[in-house]
Scaffold this motif. Structure first.
Motif, PDB file in Angstrom:
ATOM      1  N   ILE A  94       0.825  -1.199   0.000  1.00 41.35           N
ATOM      2  CA  ILE A  94       0.000   0.000   0.000  1.00 41.35           C
ATOM      3  C   ILE A  94       0.863   1.255   0.000  1.00 41.35           C
ATOM      4  N   GLU A  95       1.998   1.189   0.702  1.00 40.16           N
ATOM      5  CA  GLU A  95       2.884   2.353   0.709  1.00 40.16           C
ATOM      6  C   GLU A  95       3.542   2.552  -0.652  1.00 40.16           C
ATOM      7  N   LEU A  96       3.866   1.478  -1.346  1.00 39.90           N
ATOM      8  CA  LEU A  96       4.408   1.601  -2.700  1.00 39.90           C
ATOM      9  C   LEU A  96       3.392   2.265  -3.626  1.00 39.90           C
ATOM     10  N   ASP A  97       2.149   1.827  -3.536  1.00 33.75           N
ATOM     11  CA  ASP A  97       1.113   2.413  -4.385  1.00 33.75           C
ATOM     12  C   ASP A  97       0.896   3.880  -4.047  1.00 33.75           C
ATOM     13  N   ARG A  98       0.920   4.188  -2.747  1.00 30.10           N
ATOM     14  CA  ARG A  98       0.770   5.597  -2.360  1.00 30.10           C
ATOM     15  C   ARG A  98       1.915   6.437  -2.918  1.00 30.10           C
ATOM     16  N   ARG A  99       3.115   5.903  -2.844  1.00 27.97           N
ATOM     17  CA  ARG A  99       4.272   6.655  -3.331  1.00 27.97           C
ATOM     18  C   ARG A  99       4.157   6.887  -4.839  1.00 27.97           C
ATOM     19  N   ARG A 100       3.751   5.864  -5.570  1.00 26.63           N
ATOM     20  CA  ARG A 100       3.608   6.011  -7.016  1.00 26.63           C
ATOM     21  C   ARG A 100       2.527   7.035  -7.360  1.00 26.63           C
ATOM     22  N   ILE A 101       1.420   6.975  -6.626  1.00 27.49           N
ATOM     23  CA  ILE A 101       0.339   7.934  -6.886  1.00 27.49           C
ATOM     24  C   ILE A 101       0.801   9.354  -6.583  1.00 27.49           C
TER      25      ILE A 101
END
Length: 493
Positions: A233-240
């Motif tokens: 979830i943190e990876l996705d947040r960072r990408r977003i």
């Protein structure tokens, strides 16, 4: 105690034609329509390939490897009536039905529930959620659309009960914008708004996003198993967040180009008129009727996203620009207001604002209020707001009493019909009266060595006469009051 009064709406949805009225399809039957609105190439392109209801690829033999069905999404609408009148609640659901149809779905049924406030768990309460599930099963629906913005836990809990996809009003509007955006700037603005909407809702989109307990908590496996859910979830947040930062930079660069064009118009002192108003009120039709712009006209909500700017002339020959902007709607998502701020600056820099209202709508005063709430965020200083003229459109099909009521209530207002042309000449005359006038007359003697001044005068002033004398060029000009001081040094003593 919560009052559970439910209204299932065959009659609510039967009235949604007031939001997308059959009477607005005049352009399909009128052979002279193109003479009003120019060549509708964009509309033809958009309508060239549509999903068609009733075409099915469902296989009769279910033993086949693939079992597919191609059809429109079939939706059931649900709303909570917590304030206002029942008529307002029904109008809101009709508008939601029009939004759903614009997005390409088929509306099967609608339910309005009377509650003091939406249920924090399932939006409509557990009992009504089960009744909604029964309606979904009976109608064969595959999507439920809520007439409010749902919290992530509300969407997930309601989805668990009704067993089909659940989306809210904000997601529906964002989907329509994504379908209709055509320009690079429009697509970037829509993507930014979608990511802003998605970011706080990541945790609600599936088990793979959930946190995992480490150590011995809840029987956890301990070391070596901590954090994979949280890492994803943190990876996705960072990408977003990275994508949002890139989009903001791109929009800022595009804003620079728009500002440069706008500053060029200001430097040449070209007055500006902006058209704003509720979606499907007829803004593009009005632009076409005034200028012959050929902008897209379609009987759909949010048909126009990108601003269209055209040059026009007043009856006395003065040039001005007129801009058609994105339409508004009740509860317009905050993400969209922020993303489209650069587009709305066309309104902020205008000398005159034409606020277009659909006179045939069941609640035109509600439309006026909704638009003004959004426009209030455009101006940092209320004193900078240009003069607003309320233009009641579709007067030919509106109730005359409703039109008269609006005209009496609004200090600056006029009734027109972009379809029939009624009132358009009066509107042109009103625009000419309200735009800044070159009302200061000067007689100037410009030395021959200052040809740049003569050139500037021909660009920004109304040159009434010009005469070449031994000592220089004598010009009789008419300028705006704020320009007069610039040329005072050339006034003969």
């Amino acid at each position: 105690m919560t009052n559970h009064t439910e209204r299932t709406s065959a009659d609510i949805l039967s009235g949604r034609a007031s939001a997308l009225s059959d009477s607005d399809d005049w352009h399909l039957a009128d052979p002279d329509f193109t003479s009003y609105d120019g060549d509708q190439f964009e509309r033809e392109e958009r309508a060239a390939m549509r999903r068609v209801q009733g075409l099915s690829t469902e296989l009769e033999d279910v033993t086949e490897v693939e079992y597919r069905q191609l059809r429109l999404e079939r939706v059931v609408l649900v709303g909570v009536w917590s304030e206002g009148t029942l008529e307002e609640a029904e109008n809101s659901l009709r508008e939601l039905a029009a939004l759903a149809e614009t997005a390409g779905s088929t509306v099967l049924a609608g339910v309005v529930q009377r509650r003091y406030r939406p249920d924090p768990a399932t939006y409509v309460g557990s009992g009504k959620a089960e009744e909604l599930r029964d309606i979904v099963v009976a109608e064969g629906a595959d999507t439920v659309v809520a007439d409010s913005q749902l919290a992530p836990n509300q969407r997930r809990a309601l989805e668990d009960v009704v067993k089909v996809k659940v989306i809210d009003r904000t997601a529906l509007i964002l989907d329509i914008f994504a379908q209709h955006a055509k320009s690079k700037e429009g697509k970037a603005q829509v993507e930014l708004a979608q990511l802003q909407y998605l970011l706080p809702r990541l945790r609600g989109w599936g088990e793979s996003m959930s946190r995992q307990a480490g150590g011995q908590v809840s029987g956890g496996a301990g070391m070596g198993s901590r954090g994979p859910g949280e890492t994803k979830i943190e990876l996705d947040r960072r990408r977003i967040n990275q994508r949002m930062a890139k989009l903001r930079r791109e929009i800022k660069e595009m804003k620079t180009v728009r500002d440069t064009k706008r500053s060029g118009r200001r430097a040449n002192h070209v007055p500006a008129v902006a058209i704003a108003g509720y979606t499907n009120a007829g803004k593009s039709s009005l632009l076409n009727r005034i200028t012959g712009a050929g902008a897209l006209v379609e009987n759909a909500l949010f048909a126009t996203l990108d601003p269209t700017i055209r040059r026009a002339e007043t009856p006395d020959g003065r040039e001005f620009t007129i801009a058609d902007t994105v339409g508004f709607v009740r509860s317009l998502p905050h993400e969209l207001v922020e993303a489209f701020r650069s587009t709305l600056e066309e309104v902020a820099d205008a000398d005159l604002l034409l606020h277009v209202v659909d006179g045939s709508h069941p609640d035109p005063e509600g439309q006026i209020t909704a638009v003004r709430q959004v426009l209030a965020d455009v101006w940092d200083d209320p004193n900078d707001q240009p003069k607003e003229v309320v233009v009641v459109n579709k007067a030919d099909i509106a109730d005359p009493e409703v039109v008269d009521r609006i005209l009496r209530h609004e200090k600056y207002s006029i009734a027109v019909s972009a379809r029939s042309g009624a009132g358009i000449e009066e509107l042109r005359a009103l625009i000419a009266d309200e735009l800044p006038h070159q009302d200061v007359e000067l007689t100037l003697l410009v030395p021959y060595g200052r040809g740049d001044v003569v050139n500037t005068l021909h660009s920004v002033a109304d040159v009434l006469s010009e005469e070449h004398l031994p000592e220089g060029t004598r010009l009789h000009v008419r300028v705006f009051s704020h320009q007069a001081e610039t040329f005072r040094e050339f006034v003969p003593q």
